[in-house]
Structures are given as C-alpha cells and as structure tokens.
Design an enzyme around this catalytic site. Structure first.
Site, PDB file in Angstrom:
ATOM      1  N   CYS A  20       0.812  -1.221   0.000  1.00  0.00           N
ATOM      2  CA  CYS A  20       0.000   0.000   0.000  1.00  0.00           C
ATOM      3  C   CYS A  20       0.848   1.274   0.000  1.00  0.00           C
ATOM      4  O   CYS A  20       0.610   2.186  -0.798  1.00  0.00           O
ATOM      5  CB  CYS A  20      -0.998  -0.009   1.162  1.00  0.00           C
ATOM      6  N   HIS A  68      -2.571   0.707   7.012  1.00  0.00           N
ATOM      7  CA  HIS A  68      -2.927   0.693   5.591  1.00  0.00           C
ATOM      8  C   HIS A  68      -3.145   2.121   5.092  1.00  0.00           C
ATOM      9  O   HIS A  68      -3.615   2.985   5.838  1.00  0.00           O
ATOM     10  CB  HIS A  68      -4.212  -0.120   5.374  1.00  0.00           C
ATOM     11  N   HIS A  80      -5.927   1.560  -4.002  1.00  0.00           N
ATOM     12  CA  HIS A  80      -4.981   1.041  -3.015  1.00  0.00           C
ATOM     13  C   HIS A  80      -4.521  -0.353  -3.414  1.00  0.00           C
ATOM     14  O   HIS A  80      -5.054  -0.956  -4.346  1.00  0.00           O
ATOM     15  CB  HIS A  80      -5.602   1.031  -1.613  1.00  0.00           C
TER      16      HIS A  80
END
Length: 134
Positions: A20, A68, A80
């Site tokens: 990510c 994240h 993402h």
C-alpha cells in the site's frame, strides 16, 4: 490508476508488485513529490490532517492504526493495494473503512521537506560531550 491489476507484494515499490505505501510512494513520485516509505512515516510527514468529510482526490487516507494507506481517486472511492492475494484496485469507501479511518493528509512538497529535516535531525549522531574526570 494505471497500476490497477498489479499484484500486492509486501515491501513492493515497482510494477512487479506494490504494497500500500509503495504504491503511494510511486504515485506521488510521478507527480514530483517525494514521500517517505512507510505508512507511519507518510502520515507523520504532514502536520495538517484532513477529516473524513473534507477528503478530496489525491488525499492519502490511513486506516487500522496506520496499518494501511490508500489514495482518494474520486469522491467516495480510493485506489490502493489491499493485501496478499489481491491486486491494486479502486474501491468504494465503505462504512467499515470509515470505522477503521485514522486520518488523512494532503501531500505537498513543503510538508515532505519539513519531514525530511525532522528525520535527518533524529538520525544525525549527537556531538560528543567532553567530560572532566577527577
């Protein structure tokens, strides 16, 4: 957005695979803005935090105790690289994402330069201290 479909790879920062924060690193690099490598550093690089209700395309959004990060692609959506076994994709911001939301930042070159200076100060060894002995 043109990286959609590339697999998630832990620690990945290339078209062979992205995690990510690696995806965000490369996206902003293409825009001429250098980001730190990890989610924690990316979030900390900017003192101004953006609320859920103020999100705009390009904002980095952080979730799950900074575990994240994604980027707002259009209102109500983010791009993402989710997790192992998945690929870079665009996803609607769900109610679950809102409950896991930590905060967001709107990267700009000035903010990153300030963060780089802080990191440099933290990693520069302290000057030796002269001590006297009796």
């Amino acid at each position: 957005m043109n990286r959609r479909g590339i697999p998630y790879v832990w620690g990945g920062t290339s078209d062979s695979g992205y995690d990510c924060s690696g995806l965000m690193l490369r996206a902003y690099e293409a825009a001429g803005i250098e980001l730190p490598r990890t989610t924690t550093e990316q979030y900390a690089a900017f003192s101004r935090k953006i609320s859920w209700d103020q999100l705009k395309p390009g904002d980095l959004v952080f979730f799950s105790d900074l575990g994240h990060v994604g980027m707002i692609s259009k209102p109500g959506y983010m791009v993402h690289s989710p997790h192992s076994g998945d690929v870079v994709k665009e996803e609607k911001l769900s109610d679950w994402r809102r409950t896991a939301f930590v905060g967001a930042v709107r990267p700009d070159p000035k903010g990153v330069r300030q963060w780089a200076k802080v990191v440099e100060e933290r990693t520069t060894p302290a000057d030796a201290i002269v001590t006297a002995t009796l």
